[in-house]
Design an enzyme around this catalytic site. Structure first.
Site, PDB file in Angstrom:
ATOM      1  N   LYS A  35    -107.843  -0.791 -54.618  1.00 26.96           N
ATOM      2  CA  LYS A  35    -107.143   0.196 -55.035  1.00 26.96           C
ATOM      3  C   LYS A  35    -108.129   1.704 -54.956  1.00 26.96           C
ATOM      4  CE  LYS A  35    -105.619   0.136 -59.426  1.00 26.96           C
ATOM      5  NZ  LYS A  35    -105.833   1.211 -60.398  1.00 26.96           N
ATOM      6  N   SER A  36    -109.309   1.588 -55.354  1.00 27.80           N
ATOM      7  CA  SER A  36    -109.966   2.865 -55.442  1.00 27.80           C
ATOM      8  C   SER A  36    -110.164   3.327 -54.074  1.00 27.80           C
ATOM      9  CB  SER A  36    -111.549   2.522 -55.831  1.00 27.80           C
ATOM     10  OG  SER A  36    -111.333   2.108 -57.305  1.00 27.80           O
ATOM     11  N   GLY A  48    -104.192   7.361 -63.726  1.00 33.73           N
ATOM     12  CA  GLY A  48    -105.169   8.078 -64.096  1.00 33.73           C
ATOM     13  C   GLY A  48    -106.045   8.524 -62.734  1.00 33.73           C
ATOM     14  N   ARG A  74    -103.697   9.895 -72.213  1.00 34.68           N
ATOM     15  CA  ARG A  74    -105.110   9.783 -71.861  1.00 34.68           C
ATOM     16  C   ARG A  74    -105.802  10.910 -71.674  1.00 34.68           C
ATOM     17  NH1 ARG A  74    -103.678   5.124 -67.196  1.00 34.68           N
ATOM     18  NH2 ARG A  74    -106.062   5.198 -66.516  1.00 34.68           N
ATOM     19  N   SER A 108    -118.875   7.817 -64.633  1.00 35.83           N
ATOM     20  CA  SER A 108    -117.415   7.861 -64.399  1.00 35.83           C
ATOM     21  C   SER A 108    -117.429   8.330 -62.785  1.00 35.83           C
ATOM     22  CB  SER A 108    -116.712   8.818 -65.169  1.00 35.83           C
ATOM     23  OG  SER A 108    -115.405   9.193 -64.718  1.00 35.83           O
ATOM     24  N   GLN A 162    -114.524   8.535 -61.449  1.00 33.83           N
ATOM     25  CA  GLN A 162    -113.322   9.735 -61.406  1.00 33.83           C
ATOM     26  C   GLN A 162    -113.677  11.125 -61.605  1.00 33.83           C
ATOM     27  OE1 GLN A 162    -110.202   8.165 -63.671  1.00 33.83           O
ATOM     28  NE2 GLN A 162    -109.590   6.387 -62.555  1.00 33.83           N
ATOM     29  N   ASP A 221    -113.410  -2.614 -65.674  1.00 34.46           N
ATOM     30  CA  ASP A 221    -111.932  -2.906 -65.497  1.00 34.46           C
ATOM     31  C   ASP A 221    -111.838  -4.458 -65.783  1.00 34.46           C
ATOM     32  OD1 ASP A 221    -110.744  -0.548 -64.986  1.00 34.46           O
ATOM     33  OD2 ASP A 221    -111.027  -0.703 -63.000  1.00 34.46           O
ATOM     34  N   ARG A 261    -107.997  -0.771 -74.701  1.00 38.37           N
ATOM     35  CA  ARG A 261    -108.125  -2.338 -74.341  1.00 38.37           C
ATOM     36  C   ARG A 261    -108.828  -3.127 -75.151  1.00 38.37           C
ATOM     37  NH1 ARG A 261    -108.408  -1.364 -67.834  1.00 38.37           N
ATOM     38  NH2 ARG A 261    -106.295  -1.526 -67.325  1.00 38.37           N
ATOM     39  N   ARG A 306    -103.959  -4.853 -66.196  1.00 39.71           N
ATOM     40  CA  ARG A 306    -104.850  -5.805 -66.122  1.00 39.71           C
ATOM     41  C   ARG A 306    -104.888  -6.761 -67.405  1.00 39.71           C
ATOM     42  NH1 ARG A 306    -108.012  -4.482 -61.995  1.00 39.71           N
ATOM     43  NH2 ARG A 306    -107.991  -2.297 -61.453  1.00 39.71           N
TER      44      ARG A 306
END
Length: 416
Positions: free
Chosen positions: A13-14, A81, A109, A150, A152, A301, A332, A373
């Site tokens: 995905k990333s 996100g 978020r 991070s 992101q 994750d 989570r 997840r």
């Protein structure tokens, strides 16, 4: 009956997110082989279409023709996100106005970790939660030290740097996923990575990108569910093929090894800018461990999955330094604790993690709370009991792993 067989889980995905964005702003044509076409990556693909790039889906690839300009528009990022945070960095240097929206979960978020450093370099951004409103502006040089690991945030700052008037420097005391730094040179990005006084320093010069060919490996975050199932479900042996073996992504696999799991890595080989391999995990007797510090970013994750695996170990386990889990698709920490308790797990919530003690799994009614997840973790948990486990909202797993339920059945088990 255990889990047995070989499987190629969906693509990463990333890497797919980044390849689509880079291709959309690159000059020429980009071909992405074996992309992930789950809901989150489709949000990124549709965003780039709205911004003016041509994104064509073919049998086993996506072909993108980039655009020099980003058309002013409103973009629905869905539940992704990654789409919202990376787009924020990408768009701040373009001449246009943009509004980034999301679903109810994404709108809760925090985006401040991206918007604050971007404002420091001159970005015109309104809002630290969705909707985020951006008016393109001239961007200056930035020398930014990441306060937390991070990928992101790092990626958003680097993407903004492509159109800045000066150098972009990102200092990373704790290594996070490095797909952006690996992939930018493939697209002609001028980037340099060094270590200075024990700190990883990334320098990027502004400039355009050119189209490239990207091969996307299988996603280790998706493979992790089968690794976990194979390790804790009796009489199991599962091989996941062509999995990305980037060390910033396989913290959970290393954790299984620390716990005593039977892990075999074979046919390691290069695929583009990454390394892939076939990973086999078999049922094992596991011991409890403590996770914290630098181990957390490389398996953030997978920590909900670790909670389940830890419940099947022979001694207690603890996770700390994982407060980031509270601002994911759900809190989570809280949802993992409440739902595993429903299934009989002796687990206690802490401010930045949890403690898990060895526990048998029992049946019960649990909820995925719109978190892909959490849904997949609960489906693995259901394999550990003959009692019925009813998972509400199970189909949300399609966000990152379309057909997860079917693949689980194919390897030998039925889940309600």
């Amino acid at each position: 009956m255990g889990l047995t067989g070989r499987i190629r889980v969906p693509s990463d995905k990333s890497i797919t997110h980044r390849a689509v964005m880079f291709g959309a702003v690159a000059h020429g044509v980009t071909t992405i082989h074996d992309p992930l076409l789950g809901a989150d990556c489709r949000s990124t693909m549709e965003a780039m279409r709205r911004l003016g790039a041509t994104v064509e889906e073919r049998a086993d690839r996506v072909v993108i023709t980039g655009t020099d300009k980003m058309a002013s528009t409103t973009i629905d990022c869905g539940n992704s996100g990654t789409t919202m945070r990376l787009l924020t960095g990408l768009l701040v240097g373009y001449d246009g106005t943009y509004e980034l929206m999301g679903d109810e979960s994404l709108s809760k978020r925090p985006m401040g970790r991206v918007t604050v450093p971007l404002r420091e370099r001159g970005a015109n951004i309104e809002g630290d939660y969705a909707p985020i409103r951006i008016r393109g502006s001239e961007l200056g040089r930035i020398d930014y030290t990441l306060p937390v690991a991070s990928a992101q945030v790092k990626s958003a700052i680097l993407l903004a740097g492509l159109r800045a008037k000066g150098e972009t420097i990102v200092r990373e005391p704790m290594l996070s996923r490095d797909h952006t730094e690996r992939m930018l040179p493939l697209f002609g990005g001028r980037i340099d990575v060094t270590i200075e006084d024990g700190v990883r320093v990334i320098r990027l010069d502004p400039g355009g990108l050119k189209g490239a060919t990207v091969h996307v490996p299988a996603d280790p975050s998706s493979a992790a569910f089968f690794w976990a199932g194979a390790a804790i479900v009796p009489n199991s042996r599962v091989t996941t093929v062509d999995v990305c073996l980037n060390e910033t992504r396989i913290g959970f696999l290393r954790t299984l090894e620390r716990m005593g799991a039977s892990v075999s890595i074979e046919r390691a080989r290069p695929l583009g800018e990454e390394t892939v391999a076939d990973v086999t995990v078999s049922t094992s007797t596991l011991r409890g461990i403590e996770l914290g510090g630098e181990a957390i970013p490389h398996q953030i994750d997978e920590l909900p999955l670790f909670a389940l695996v830890a419940s099947q170990a022979t001694s207690p386990s603890t996770v700390r330094d994982a407060g980031e889990l509270r601002v994911k698709e759900t809190d989570r920490i809280r949802t993992v604790v409440t739902e595993l308790k429903t299934l009989g797990v002796d687990i206690e919530e802490t401010e930045d993690g949890f403690t898990v003690r060895p526990s048998p799994i029992r049946g019960g009614d649990v909820d995925a709370f719109g978190d892909h997840r959490l849904s997949m973790m609960l489906q693995i948990a259901a394999l550990l009991t003959d009692d019925p486990v009813h998972i509400h909202g199970m189909d949300v797993s399609d966000v990152s792993y379309p057909q997860f339920h079917q693949d689980l059945q194919r390897l030998g088990r039925e889940i309600e």
